[in-house]
Design a protein around this motif. Structure first.
Motif, PDB file in Angstrom:
ATOM      1  N   MET A 288      42.881 -38.480  99.515  1.00 44.19           N
ATOM      2  CA  MET A 288      42.891 -39.905  99.859  1.00 44.19           C
ATOM      3  C   MET A 288      44.000 -40.209 100.862  1.00 44.19           C
ATOM      4  SD  MET A 288      43.722 -43.130  97.307  1.00 44.19           S
ATOM      5  CE  MET A 288      45.439 -42.591  97.108  1.00 44.19           C
ATOM      6  N   ARG A 289      45.156 -39.594 100.672  1.00 41.71           N
ATOM      7  CA  ARG A 289      46.297 -39.866 101.549  1.00 41.71           C
ATOM      8  C   ARG A 289      46.227 -39.069 102.854  1.00 41.71           C
ATOM      9  NH1 ARG A 289      47.888 -40.611  96.445  1.00 41.71           N
ATOM     10  NH2 ARG A 289      49.414 -42.267  96.010  1.00 41.71           N
ATOM     11  N   THR A 290      45.892 -37.803 102.755  1.00 44.02           N
ATOM     12  CA  THR A 290      45.994 -36.932 103.928  1.00 44.02           C
ATOM     13  C   THR A 290      44.792 -37.020 104.856  1.00 44.02           C
ATOM     14  OG1 THR A 290      45.066 -35.072 102.684  1.00 44.02           O
ATOM     15  CG2 THR A 290      47.469 -35.312 102.697  1.00 44.02           C
ATOM     16  N   GLU A 291      43.594 -37.189 104.318  1.00 39.45           N
ATOM     17  CA  GLU A 291      42.391 -37.209 105.153  1.00 39.45           C
ATOM     18  C   GLU A 291      41.818 -38.616 105.329  1.00 39.45           C
ATOM     19  OE1 GLU A 291      39.459 -34.292 104.038  1.00 39.45           O
ATOM     20  OE2 GLU A 291      40.986 -32.851 103.373  1.00 39.45           O
ATOM     21  N   PHE A 292      41.795 -39.369 104.256  1.00 32.96           N
ATOM     22  CA  PHE A 292      41.259 -40.736 104.328  1.00 32.96           C
ATOM     23  C   PHE A 292      42.282 -41.692 104.938  1.00 32.96           C
ATOM     24  CE2 PHE A 292      39.961 -44.753 101.995  1.00 32.96           C
ATOM     25  CZ  PHE A 292      38.778 -44.937 102.686  1.00 32.96           C
ATOM     26  N   GLY A 293      43.568 -41.367 104.790  1.00 33.00           N
ATOM     27  CA  GLY A 293      44.620 -42.184 105.387  1.00 33.00           C
ATOM     28  C   GLY A 293      44.885 -43.483 104.664  1.00 33.00           C
ATOM     29  N   PHE A 294      44.881 -43.434 103.324  1.00 27.27           N
ATOM     30  CA  PHE A 294      45.067 -44.657 102.545  1.00 27.27           C
ATOM     31  C   PHE A 294      46.018 -44.396 101.387  1.00 27.27           C
ATOM     32  CE2 PHE A 294      43.810 -47.392  98.943  1.00 27.27           C
ATOM     33  CZ  PHE A 294      44.020 -48.632  99.513  1.00 27.27           C
ATOM     34  N   THR A 295      46.912 -45.361 101.139  1.00 31.62           N
ATOM     35  CA  THR A 295      47.825 -45.297  99.998  1.00 31.62           C
ATOM     36  C   THR A 295      47.799 -46.628  99.269  1.00 31.62           C
ATOM     37  OG1 THR A 295      49.298 -43.759 101.155  1.00 31.62           O
ATOM     38  CG2 THR A 295      50.200 -44.934  99.255  1.00 31.62           C
ATOM     39  N   PRO A 296      47.433 -46.654  97.991  1.00 29.41           N
ATOM     40  CA  PRO A 296      47.412 -47.918  97.235  1.00 29.41           C
ATOM     41  C   PRO A 296      48.805 -48.541  97.167  1.00 29.41           C
ATOM     42  CG  PRO A 296      46.198 -46.214  96.060  1.00 29.41           C
ATOM     43  CD  PRO A 296      46.935 -45.526  97.181  1.00 29.41           C
ATOM     44  N   ARG A 297      48.830 -49.865  97.149  1.00 27.82           N
ATOM     45  CA  ARG A 297      50.103 -50.575  97.063  1.00 27.82           C
ATOM     46  C   ARG A 297      50.618 -50.651  95.631  1.00 27.82           C
ATOM     47  NH1 ARG A 297      49.125 -56.087 100.315  1.00 27.82           N
ATOM     48  NH2 ARG A 297      46.919 -55.629 100.068  1.00 27.82           N
ATOM     49  N   TYR A 298      49.700 -50.613  94.648  1.00 26.39           N
ATOM     50  CA  TYR A 298      50.069 -50.775  93.247  1.00 26.39           C
ATOM     51  C   TYR A 298      49.940 -49.446  92.507  1.00 26.39           C
ATOM     52  CZ  TYR A 298      49.461 -55.838  93.987  1.00 26.39           C
ATOM     53  OH  TYR A 298      49.540 -57.124  94.450  1.00 26.39           O
ATOM     54  N   THR A 299      50.911 -49.150  91.643  1.00 26.18           N
ATOM     55  CA  THR A 299      50.771 -48.021  90.727  1.00 26.18           C
ATOM     56  C   THR A 299      49.868 -48.436  89.566  1.00 26.18           C
ATOM     57  OG1 THR A 299      52.661 -48.665  89.366  1.00 26.18           O
ATOM     58  CG2 THR A 299      53.111 -47.270  91.295  1.00 26.18           C
ATOM     59  N   SER A 300      49.507 -47.481  88.726  1.00 25.41           N
ATOM     60  CA  SER A 300      48.685 -47.827  87.560  1.00 25.41           C
ATOM     61  C   SER A 300      49.415 -48.819  86.664  1.00 25.41           C
ATOM     62  CB  SER A 300      48.352 -46.563  86.749  1.00 25.41           C
ATOM     63  OG  SER A 300      47.417 -45.754  87.430  1.00 25.41           O
ATOM     64  N   GLU A 301      50.708 -48.614  86.479  1.00 21.87           N
ATOM     65  CA  GLU A 301      51.470 -49.529  85.629  1.00 21.87           C
ATOM     66  C   GLU A 301      51.558 -50.912  86.251  1.00 21.87           C
ATOM     67  OE1 GLU A 301      55.749 -49.609  83.237  1.00 21.87           O
ATOM     68  OE2 GLU A 301      54.978 -47.771  84.138  1.00 21.87           O
ATOM     69  N   GLU A 302      51.743 -50.979  87.567  1.00 24.77           N
ATOM     70  CA  GLU A 302      51.817 -52.273  88.244  1.00 24.77           C
ATOM     71  C   GLU A 302      50.461 -52.978  88.224  1.00 24.77           C
ATOM     72  OE1 GLU A 302      55.376 -51.172  91.445  1.00 24.77           O
ATOM     73  OE2 GLU A 302      53.269 -50.917  91.987  1.00 24.77           O
ATOM     74  N   ALA A 303      49.369 -52.202  88.351  1.00 21.99           N
ATOM     75  CA  ALA A 303      48.032 -52.800  88.272  1.00 21.99           C
ATOM     76  C   ALA A 303      47.783 -53.388  86.890  1.00 21.99           C
ATOM     77  CB  ALA A 303      46.965 -51.750  88.594  1.00 21.99           C
ATOM     78  N   LEU A 304      48.225 -52.687  85.857  1.00 26.87           N
ATOM     79  CA  LEU A 304      48.087 -53.215  84.500  1.00 26.87           C
ATOM     80  C   LEU A 304      48.904 -54.487  84.325  1.00 26.87           C
ATOM     81  CD1 LEU A 304      47.209 -52.999  81.520  1.00 26.87           C
ATOM     82  CD2 LEU A 304      49.216 -51.543  81.139  1.00 26.87           C
ATOM     83  N   HIS A 305      50.148 -54.467  84.800  1.00 22.22           N
ATOM     84  CA  HIS A 305      51.006 -55.644  84.669  1.00 22.22           C
ATOM     85  C   HIS A 305      50.413 -56.846  85.400  1.00 22.22           C
ATOM     86  CE1 HIS A 305      54.660 -58.005  84.196  1.00 22.22           C
ATOM     87  NE2 HIS A 305      54.640 -58.242  85.498  1.00 22.22           N
ATOM     88  N   ALA A 306      49.897 -56.612  86.607  1.00 24.35           N
ATOM     89  CA  ALA A 306      49.291 -57.711  87.365  1.00 24.35           C
ATOM     90  C   ALA A 306      48.104 -58.300  86.610  1.00 24.35           C
ATOM     91  CB  ALA A 306      48.861 -57.211  88.742  1.00 24.35           C
ATOM     92  N   TYR A 307      47.306 -57.431  86.005  1.00 27.29           N
ATOM     93  CA  TYR A 307      46.156 -57.912  85.224  1.00 27.29           C
ATOM     94  C   TYR A 307      46.613 -58.746  84.034  1.00 27.29           C
ATOM     95  CZ  TYR A 307      42.502 -57.811  81.692  1.00 27.29           C
ATOM     96  OH  TYR A 307      41.609 -58.167  80.720  1.00 27.29           O
ATOM     97  N   LEU A 308      47.637 -58.275  83.326  1.00 22.60           N
ATOM     98  CA  LEU A 308      48.109 -59.006  82.154  1.00 22.60           C
ATOM     99  C   LEU A 308      48.660 -60.373  82.546  1.00 22.60           C
ATOM    100  CD1 LEU A 308      49.904 -56.115  80.224  1.00 22.60           C
ATOM    101  CD2 LEU A 308      47.643 -57.097  79.787  1.00 22.60           C
ATOM    102  N   VAL A 309      49.361 -60.444  83.687  1.00 26.87           N
ATOM    103  CA  VAL A 309      49.896 -61.723  84.153  1.00 26.87           C
ATOM    104  C   VAL A 309      48.763 -62.653  84.581  1.00 26.87           C
ATOM    105  CG1 VAL A 309      51.280 -62.837  85.929  1.00 26.87           C
ATOM    106  CG2 VAL A 309      52.122 -60.757  84.822  1.00 26.87           C
ATOM    107  N   ASP A 310      47.836 -62.133  85.388  1.00 31.31           N
ATOM    108  CA  ASP A 310      46.759 -62.966  85.915  1.00 31.31           C
ATOM    109  C   ASP A 310      45.814 -63.449  84.818  1.00 31.31           C
ATOM    110  OD1 ASP A 310      47.809 -62.584  88.400  1.00 31.31           O
ATOM    111  OD2 ASP A 310      46.388 -61.033  89.001  1.00 31.31           O
ATOM    112  N   SER A 311      45.619 -62.623  83.793  1.00 31.75           N
ATOM    113  CA  SER A 311      44.682 -62.982  82.730  1.00 31.75           C
ATOM    114  C   SER A 311      45.322 -63.840  81.655  1.00 31.75           C
ATOM    115  CB  SER A 311      44.110 -61.716  82.087  1.00 31.75           C
ATOM    116  OG  SER A 311      45.124 -60.992  81.412  1.00 31.75           O
TER     117      SER A 311
END
Length: 367
Positions: A288-311
């Motif tokens: 994903m990083r080397t060939e597709f050229g993409f890096t997610p902004r959120y880690t798994s823990e940050e994605a979970l935290h964002a969901y808990l806050v938003d929900s």
């Protein structure tokens, strides 16, 4: 395709803001919700069943050069159950792919698949790369649906090598209208988990999913890619971060516990999802990083935290309220299960205190 769903509708809005895109046509069998329609702005929308013979003509007449198939169901929790999901995933996708293969204008095809194609078993590698296959051929459910659709797409690519094909395999995305197994387990105050197992999970933030989809649509290198956030959580960690209690139950009693403790979605859980709750699944994202050229902004823990806050499901509970609710529920459970529940409460309280997410008790003023 799938223009009325969350990812499809939001992608349409993003493409309309892209100066390199001349025209955007959203197609789906159902009308978008008012909220999604606002996201789509002034995009053209065609309400059409994917199995309609009109699809090929629409693609040709509109001069469509890029098709994004965002219409796959990723769980069996959709209305109509497993039968309706399989019909939409398999038959709908076959017609979409066939129409694209016959439309000479189409030069790029993007499929949103899922990491469920790798399955879940006790002999899985620590992380799946894109070149790996499931240790056991999926016997049904969503994994077999997505694996079959990926095969149809590769078949089209062999017949039409001039079409650049990109397949994005994504894990659970919390916060979308379509429920996920992990999301369903974060809802109840006491969540059933399989005794003796604590599966590892990877997540993906909705915005990262959209950014990856936009990148694939607007010219990224074609290929098959795992799209997932950095970092791994265990299922019980995720449940405790939500301020809830994981209750270990034996596999044979899981559906019964789900009926007592959880939402409607888990009551209809299928065999492949039960295997996921036992063994989990994690992916290697080097390509994903080397060939597709993409890096997610959120880690798994940050994605979970964002969901808990938003929900609104942040762990804002007190020790007293937690212990009181546990005592009430424990009286309704068999003694062994009640004992495991109390042990889970103690562990959860300790983890929340370490996170600073458990409010201090309010001391009463002296008279």
């Amino acid at each position: 395709m799938g223009g009325s769903r969350y990812l499809g509708a939001h992608l349409v809005g993003m493409l309309l803001r892209n100066d390199s895109v001349e025209r955007v046509l959203a197609i789906d069998s159902v009308k978008p919700s008012p909220q999604h329609r606002r996201r789509m702005r002034d995009a053209e929308f065609v309400r059409l069943d994917p199995q309609s013979p009109r699809l090929q003509g629409i693609l040709r007449e509109a001069g469509i050069d890029t098709v994004v198939h965002a219409g796959l169901h990723h769980t069996d929790f959709a209305p109509g159950g497993r039968a309706a999901v399989k019909e939409a995933n398999i038959m709908g996708s076959m017609h979409v792919i066939a129409a694209c293969g016959r439309a000479a204008t189409v030069k790029r095809f993007v499929l949103i698949s899922s990491t469920s194609v790798y399955g879940s078993s006790g002999v899985d590698p620590a992380m799946f790369t894109e070149d790996m296959a499931a240790r056991g051929q999926p016997s049904g459910g969503i994994p077999l649906d997505h694996l079959s659709v990926e095969g149809y797409v590769r078949g089209m690519s062999r017949k039409r090598p001039d079409i650049d094909v990109t397949i994005l395999r994504i894990p659970a995305i919390l916060g979308l209208p379509e429920p996920t197994v992990v999301g369903e387990l974060l809802v109840p105050s006491v969540a059933p988990v399989l005794a003796g197992y604590d599966p590892r999970i990877q997540l993906l933030h909705p915005q990262d999913a959209l950014d990856a989809l936009l990148h694939a649509t607007t010219g990224a290198a074609p290929g098959t890619y795992n799209i997932a956030a950095d970092g791994v959580l265990t299922l019980t960690q995720a449940i405790r971060r939500a301020g809830h209690i994981p209750l270990p139950v034996m596999p044979a009693a899981f559906r019964l516990a789900a009926r007592l403790l959880s939402s409607q979605g888990l009551r209809d859980i299928g065999p492949s999802q039960l295997r996921y709750l036992r063994y989990g699944r994690t992916m290697d994202t080097t390509r994903m990083r080397t060939e597709f050229g993409f890096t997610p902004r959120y880690t798994s823990e940050e994605a979970l935290h964002a969901y808990l806050v938003d929900s609104g499901a942040e762990p804002l509970i007190t020790r007293t309220s937690l212990e009181r609710k546990t005592a009430t529920l424990a009286r309704r459970l068999p003694a062994p299960m009640a004992s495991r529940l109390r042990a889970g409460v103690d562990t959860t309280i300790g983890e929340l205190e370490a996170m600073g997410a458990l409010p201090d008790p309010i001391e009463e003023e002296a008279p």
